[in-house]
Structures are given as C-alpha cells and as structure tokens.
Scaffold this active site. Structure first.
Site, PDB file in Angstrom:
ATOM      1  N   SER A  26       0.836  -1.199   0.000  1.00  0.00           N
ATOM      2  CA  SER A  26       0.000   0.000   0.000  1.00  0.00           C
ATOM      3  C   SER A  26       0.872   1.250   0.000  1.00  0.00           C
ATOM      4  O   SER A  26       2.084   1.183   0.232  1.00  0.00           O
ATOM      5  CB  SER A  26      -0.927   0.034   1.229  1.00  0.00           C
ATOM      6  OG  SER A  26      -0.170   0.180   2.415  1.00  0.00           O
ATOM      7  N   GLY A  27       0.244   2.389  -0.246  1.00  0.00           N
ATOM      8  CA  GLY A  27       0.864   3.683  -0.061  1.00  0.00           C
ATOM      9  C   GLY A  27       2.165   3.895  -0.806  1.00  0.00           C
ATOM     10  O   GLY A  27       2.325   3.515  -1.973  1.00  0.00           O
ATOM     11  N   ILE A  28       3.120   4.516  -0.112  1.00  0.00           N
ATOM     12  CA  ILE A  28       4.400   4.874  -0.715  1.00  0.00           C
ATOM     13  C   ILE A  28       5.157   3.639  -1.182  1.00  0.00           C
ATOM     14  O   ILE A  28       5.723   3.618  -2.282  1.00  0.00           O
ATOM     15  CB  ILE A  28       5.241   5.697   0.283  1.00  0.00           C
ATOM     16  CG1 ILE A  28       4.619   7.094   0.469  1.00  0.00           C
ATOM     17  CG2 ILE A  28       6.688   5.820  -0.189  1.00  0.00           C
ATOM     18  CD1 ILE A  28       5.267   7.919   1.563  1.00  0.00           C
ATOM     19  N   ASP A  74       7.338 -10.509   8.198  1.00  0.00           N
ATOM     20  CA  ASP A  74       7.290  -9.536   9.287  1.00  0.00           C
ATOM     21  C   ASP A  74       8.679  -8.926   9.435  1.00  0.00           C
ATOM     22  O   ASP A  74       9.652  -9.631   9.707  1.00  0.00           O
ATOM     23  CB  ASP A  74       6.878 -10.253  10.577  1.00  0.00           C
ATOM     24  CG  ASP A  74       6.713  -9.314  11.758  1.00  0.00           C
ATOM     25  OD1 ASP A  74       7.114  -8.130  11.655  1.00  0.00           O
ATOM     26  OD2 ASP A  74       6.189  -9.764  12.791  1.00  0.00           O
ATOM     27  N   VAL A  75       8.779  -7.597   9.279  1.00  0.00           N
ATOM     28  CA  VAL A  75      10.091  -6.952   9.342  1.00  0.00           C
ATOM     29  C   VAL A  75      10.691  -6.949  10.746  1.00  0.00           C
ATOM     30  O   VAL A  75      11.866  -6.608  10.910  1.00  0.00           O
ATOM     31  CB  VAL A  75      10.034  -5.505   8.802  1.00  0.00           C
ATOM     32  CG1 VAL A  75       9.684  -5.490   7.329  1.00  0.00           C
ATOM     33  CG2 VAL A  75       9.093  -4.643   9.624  1.00  0.00           C
ATOM     34  N   TYR A 168       6.673   8.242  17.360  1.00  0.00           N
ATOM     35  CA  TYR A 168       6.832   8.204  15.902  1.00  0.00           C
ATOM     36  C   TYR A 168       7.984   9.107  15.456  1.00  0.00           C
ATOM     37  O   TYR A 168       8.834   8.704  14.659  1.00  0.00           O
ATOM     38  CB  TYR A 168       5.532   8.637  15.225  1.00  0.00           C
ATOM     39  CG  TYR A 168       5.608   8.685  13.719  1.00  0.00           C
ATOM     40  CD1 TYR A 168       5.485   7.525  12.961  1.00  0.00           C
ATOM     41  CD2 TYR A 168       5.813   9.896  13.046  1.00  0.00           C
ATOM     42  CE1 TYR A 168       5.557   7.565  11.568  1.00  0.00           C
ATOM     43  CE2 TYR A 168       5.885   9.944  11.655  1.00  0.00           C
ATOM     44  CZ  TYR A 168       5.764   8.775  10.933  1.00  0.00           C
ATOM     45  OH  TYR A 168       5.849   8.813   9.562  1.00  0.00           O
ATOM     46  N   LYS A 172      11.537   7.919  13.489  1.00  0.00           N
ATOM     47  CA  LYS A 172      11.986   8.398  12.188  1.00  0.00           C
ATOM     48  C   LYS A 172      13.326   9.128  12.285  1.00  0.00           C
ATOM     49  O   LYS A 172      14.157   9.039  11.374  1.00  0.00           O
ATOM     50  CB  LYS A 172      10.922   9.294  11.562  1.00  0.00           C
ATOM     51  CG  LYS A 172       9.640   8.540  11.194  1.00  0.00           C
ATOM     52  CD  LYS A 172       9.923   7.378  10.232  1.00  0.00           C
ATOM     53  CE  LYS A 172       8.651   6.698   9.744  1.00  0.00           C
ATOM     54  NZ  LYS A 172       8.920   5.616   8.771  1.00  0.00           N
ATOM     55  N   THR A 203      -1.488   9.409   1.218  1.00  0.00           N
ATOM     56  CA  THR A 203      -1.605   7.958   1.279  1.00  0.00           C
ATOM     57  C   THR A 203      -3.018   7.599   1.733  1.00  0.00           C
ATOM     58  O   THR A 203      -3.757   8.461   2.223  1.00  0.00           O
ATOM     59  CB  THR A 203      -0.587   7.384   2.275  1.00  0.00           C
ATOM     60  OG1 THR A 203      -0.884   7.908   3.585  1.00  0.00           O
ATOM     61  CG2 THR A 203       0.838   7.756   1.886  1.00  0.00           C
ATOM     62  N   TRP A 262      10.224  26.577   6.742  1.00  0.00           N
ATOM     63  CA  TRP A 262       9.554  27.554   7.598  1.00  0.00           C
ATOM     64  C   TRP A 262       9.680  27.147   9.061  1.00  0.00           C
ATOM     65  O   TRP A 262       9.597  25.985   9.404  1.00  0.00           O
ATOM     66  CB  TRP A 262       8.069  27.650   7.228  1.00  0.00           C
ATOM     67  CG  TRP A 262       7.825  28.465   5.990  1.00  0.00           C
ATOM     68  CD1 TRP A 262       8.738  29.195   5.291  1.00  0.00           C
ATOM     69  CD2 TRP A 262       6.568  28.629   5.313  1.00  0.00           C
ATOM     70  NE1 TRP A 262       8.133  29.793   4.223  1.00  0.00           N
ATOM     71  CE2 TRP A 262       6.819  29.487   4.206  1.00  0.00           C
ATOM     72  CE3 TRP A 262       5.288  28.153   5.534  1.00  0.00           C
ATOM     73  CZ2 TRP A 262       5.802  29.860   3.319  1.00  0.00           C
ATOM     74  CZ3 TRP A 262       4.280  28.523   4.646  1.00  0.00           C
ATOM     75  CH2 TRP A 262       4.535  29.360   3.557  1.00  0.00           C
TER      76      TRP A 262
END
Length: 262
Positions: A26-28, A74-75, A168, A172, A203, A262
């Site tokens: 999915s997604g990215i 599974d990572v 989160y 990252k 996403t 910004w």
C-alpha cells in the site's frame, strides 16, 4: 567535463537489477515498487498485510513486463527476513536494490501512552528497518554492492504542530541517523544507504474521510499548499537507487513541499 559520452537518461535505468520493497502492499511502498519495475527492475514485494495489497502491486508490475514475487513477512523477525532474501535470490537473482518502506503511525499524548503502543511502533519503524538493512546488506556484500533507501519522515527532522507522536518522531529520527551510520559502515564495500523523508503525503491513511479536517491543516501548513502524491516519492527513490546517485550516500532527502524551510 570528464566524460562527454555519458548517457544521462541511462543513469536512471534499473534494467537487470533485482530489488526488494518492504511495505509494498500500500501507499508509498506500493507506488515505489511499481516505479522500480517501470525503470526496469524485477521487484520482490514484501508486506505482512493479509488483504490483496501485494496482489494489486504485482498486477501493476506484470503490466510493465517485469517479474515480481509476493512475500508475506514480518520486518520485526530476523529469521523471516533472512528467509525472504534467500527466496528473492533463488527466484529473481542477486539482490542489489532495496527500499524499506514498512512502517506504522499513530498518536497519543506522551503522558498517556502505554508502553505497548510505544514498543510496537518502535519495533516496526526502527528495529524493522535495521533488520531489513542487515538482511539486505548481507546479500549485497556477497554480490559486490548495492543501494538501500529507507523511508523516514520529515517528522524525524521537525516536530509536527498539533500531533502528539513523540514515539513516531523519535523512530523516524532514528531511521535517519541509523542510515547515516550504516552508510559509513559499508561505504568502502560498495553499498550506499540513504533516506527519503516525505512531508505530508496523500496515502490511504491520510485521505480517510475522518481525516478531512486534519488533511486541510496539513495542506495549509505546507508552503506548496498541498500534500504530496505517492507518485512524487518515486522519482527521489529511483534517483537514490540508481547510478545517477553513485556518489551519494548517507543523505536524507527531504521531499516535503518546502515544509522544513519555515
């Protein structure tokens, strides 16, 4: 100019390469996997999803004429990733490219967050990226080199206004610095490691009906006044994986519509 015979378009050609993309359902991750196939790579699709996400990705890759395999893995499991890489090399050939896009996101005020919520996210977003890189690099070192791109986030560089997601953001930031560290460990052995840090991206997770008010804020806070499309993450990934970035390693590429200015 050192070589005027250089064919610039071919710098982005991934023909003959074998890639793995985690989070490809999915997604990215899904869009990057398709993009790599469009540039000529055969692609192993890895995800723990139980829906038809991987099958959809594989269908689009088939339309490009490239090969793909689907791997439920599974990572957070070292053995699962080791088995996945062994299968990739047995069925597609020597692994040379990897994009680690598997990850989750959620939010909770720090003072209310349960340890389980914190640990689950860190296991997938940070430990999962490390174990993925480890398994991929073991193959690449044997194969003479390769290129790894880890999907981080602008949340690893800044703190998002109005979002209670300390775990989160930390995960990252960890992906970014860990990737720089791995880049330096493998710099003299032919493996490049870089990260992409997307800004707010459209996403499926960010475009749910219940997210409409939050999405409007995301767009207002971004200098370009919109979110990125998943298509806009493909080019940066292809660049970092390809020979166009042959002298690029340990870099975090912000793809954020100017947000971090910004």
């Amino acid at each position: 100019m050192s070589d005027i015979t250089l064919n610039a378009p071919k710098l982005f050609d991934l023909s003959g390469q074998v890639a793995v993309v985690t989070g490809a359902g999915s997604g990215i991750g899904q869009r990057i996997a398709i993009g790599l196939a469009q540039c000529g790579a055969d692609v192993a699709l890895l995800d723990r999803r139980t829906d038809d996400g991987l099958a959809n990705t594989a269908h689009h890759i088939q339309a490009t004429g490239r090969r793909s395999i689907q791997i439920a893995a599974d990572v957070t499991s070292k053995s699962s990733l080791g088995d996945a890489v062994a299968r990739i090399e047995a069925e597609l050939g020597a692994l040379t490219l990897a994009v680690n896009a598997a990850g989750i996101a959620n939010a909770n005020p720090a003072e209310e967050m349960e340890e389980e919520q914190y640990q689950t996210l860190m296991d997938i977003n940070l430990k999962g990226v490390f174990l993925s890189c480890q398994a991929e690099a073991r193959a690449m070192l044997k194969n003479g080199g390769g290129s790894i791109v880890n999907i981080a986030s602008m949340s690893g560089v800044i703190v998002n206004r109005g979002l209670s997601q300390a775990h989160y953001n930390a995960s990252k930031a960890g992906v970014i610095h860990m990737s720089k560290s791995l880049a330096m460990e493998w710099v003299d052995r032919g493996i490049r490691v870089n990260t992409i840090s997307p800004g707010y991206t459209a996403t499926p997770m960010n475009t749910r009906p219940e997210m409409i008010d939050q999405t409007r804020l995301f767009e207002e806070q971004t200098p370009m006044q919109r979110m990125a499309t998943v298509d806009e993450i493909v080019g940066p990934a292809v660049f970092l994986l390809s020979n166009a970035a042959s002298f690029v390693t340990g870099v975090d590429l912000l793809v954020d519509g100017g947000f971090c200015c910004w």
